[in-house]
Design a protein around this motif. Sequence first.
Motif, PDB file in Angstrom:
ATOM      1  N   LYS A  88       0.420  -1.219   0.154  1.00  0.00           N
ATOM      2  CA  LYS A  88      -0.351   0.011   0.288  1.00  0.00           C
ATOM      3  C   LYS A  88       1.491   1.173   0.285  1.00  0.00           C
ATOM      4  O   LYS A  88       0.813   2.052  -1.299  1.00  0.00           O
ATOM      5  N   ILE A  89       2.037   0.952   0.777  1.00  0.00           N
ATOM      6  CA  ILE A  89       3.029   2.538   0.937  1.00  0.00           C
ATOM      7  C   ILE A  89       3.339   2.267  -0.312  1.00  0.00           C
ATOM      8  O   ILE A  89       3.520   3.766  -0.954  1.00  0.00           O
ATOM      9  N   HIS A  90       3.451   1.399  -0.757  1.00  0.00           N
ATOM     10  CA  HIS A  90       4.623   2.002  -2.064  1.00  0.00           C
ATOM     11  C   HIS A  90       3.984   2.154  -2.985  1.00  0.00           C
ATOM     12  O   HIS A  90       4.095   3.410  -3.602  1.00  0.00           O
ATOM     13  N   ARG A  91       2.889   1.810  -3.370  1.00  0.00           N
ATOM     14  CA  ARG A  91       1.398   2.286  -4.151  1.00  0.00           C
ATOM     15  C   ARG A  91       1.345   4.014  -4.425  1.00  0.00           C
ATOM     16  O   ARG A  91       1.100   4.722  -4.874  1.00  0.00           O
ATOM     17  N   GLN A  92       1.015   4.589  -2.764  1.00  0.00           N
ATOM     18  CA  GLN A  92       0.712   5.649  -2.307  1.00  0.00           C
ATOM     19  C   GLN A  92       2.035   6.197  -2.990  1.00  0.00           C
ATOM     20  O   GLN A  92       2.033   7.334  -3.718  1.00  0.00           O
ATOM     21  N   ILE A 134       3.606   5.695  -5.336  1.00  0.00           N
ATOM     22  CA  ILE A 134       3.500   6.292  -6.861  1.00  0.00           C
ATOM     23  C   ILE A 134       2.349   6.803  -7.604  1.00  0.00           C
ATOM     24  O   ILE A 134       2.650   7.924  -7.967  1.00  0.00           O
ATOM     25  N   ILE A 135       1.146   6.463  -6.992  1.00  0.00           N
ATOM     26  CA  ILE A 135       0.574   7.917  -6.943  1.00  0.00           C
ATOM     27  C   ILE A 135      -0.100   9.099  -6.626  1.00  0.00           C
ATOM     28  O   ILE A 135       0.116   9.626  -7.839  1.00  0.00           O
ATOM     29  N   MET A 136       0.311   9.007  -5.422  1.00  0.00           N
ATOM     30  CA  MET A 136       0.772  10.585  -5.145  1.00  0.00           C
ATOM     31  C   MET A 136       1.399  11.635  -6.232  1.00  0.00           C
ATOM     32  O   MET A 136       0.286  12.279  -6.700  1.00  0.00           O
ATOM     33  N   PRO A 137       2.446  11.092  -6.766  1.00  0.00           N
ATOM     34  CA  PRO A 137       3.389  12.447  -7.128  1.00  0.00           C
ATOM     35  C   PRO A 137       3.479  12.331  -8.495  1.00  0.00           C
ATOM     36  O   PRO A 137       2.168  13.585  -9.589  1.00  0.00           O
ATOM     37  N   PHE A 138       2.255  11.072  -9.499  1.00  0.00           N
ATOM     38  CA  PHE A 138       0.665  11.590  -9.742  1.00  0.00           C
ATOM     39  C   PHE A 138       0.239  12.005 -10.577  1.00  0.00           C
ATOM     40  O   PHE A 138       0.566  12.741 -11.466  1.00  0.00           O
ATOM     41  N   VAL A 139      -0.877  12.036  -9.573  1.00  0.00           N
ATOM     42  CA  VAL A 139      -1.761  12.969  -9.306  1.00  0.00           C
ATOM     43  C   VAL A 139      -1.410  14.346  -8.701  1.00  0.00           C
ATOM     44  O   VAL A 139      -2.224  14.897 -10.006  1.00  0.00           O
TER      45      VAL A 139
END
Length: 273
Positions: free
Chosen positions: A7-11, A13-18
């Motif tokens: 989960k942490i890993h995913r966040q 990646i996703i947050m900078p993308f968003v």
Amino acid sequence: MKRTKLKIHRQGIIMPFVKTFLLSFFLLLSVLSAGISYAAGDAKHPKQMHWAFDGFFGAFDRASIQRGFQVYKQVCSSCHSMHLKSYRNLTQIGFSEDEVKAIAAEYMVMDGPDDSGDMFERPGRPSDRFVSPYPNEKAARASNGGAYPPDLSLITKARVDGPNYVYSLLTGYEDAAEDVNLRPGQYYNPYMPGGKIAMPPQLSDGLVEYMDGTEATEGQIARDVVNFLQWAAEPEMEARKQMGHKAILFALILTILFYFSKKRIWSNLSQKD
Ligand code: HEC
């Protein structure tokens, strides 16, 4: 344990993308809205006319362009230069070489220096550029109350929605509302950014007498001169569009050939294999 890690890993990646996405979205929005407000300005949106040169198959209306040249010559050329055009270019709109020679010879052109170092005037030749009404910008301004009548060689390209804009400007003069302060020599025209223009209204019904017998209404004159100015600004338009037609035809033929060769190449593979 494994799950939370993921989960942490995913966040991560996703947050900078968003964030990047949102940032570029707002940037794009601000750029676009700046563009729109620039295009709209405070001027009235030009009337949307139908032109023979519009669209993928659009072509020049040569009869109208010739009439437009007559309008430019008899009306606009007393104030506006078209220094990128030569008289010989007029053969492209259907004038014969003899007609072009005669048109050029109506003007006196400064040439020289001669053998004794003096400049001299001679009748124009087809290779000469259109003779300008004023020797320089200062002389042009001095004769027009300080305003400069711009060169018209590229005017339909130099303005947003050029052909419609020039048409609307020429036919769009109105009486100024009471709260508009016009200086002497200024006229009210809602299509001009700011609404004030130093060019007096130019067109009226019957202003020119067309040699081909077309009725010279104000709208017709404006239409003809815009057709002429559009040709002047982009004489290669027809060749450019024809190139596009050929390219699409070529792509179409190529697509058909590829389709059949693909079918042939894959034909020995049946689905059962
Ligand atoms: C008596 C001189 C005069 C004549 C004749 C004249 N103009 Fe003008 N024109 C001007 C002046 C001066 C300006 C500059 C106006 C300004 O900046 O306020 C101008 C500006 C323009 C503009 C540019 C407006 C802009 O967006 O900056 C166009 C287009 C134009 N004229 C087209 C024509 C056409 C087409 C004709 C012939 C039908 C014509 N003019 C005849 C004096 C003239």
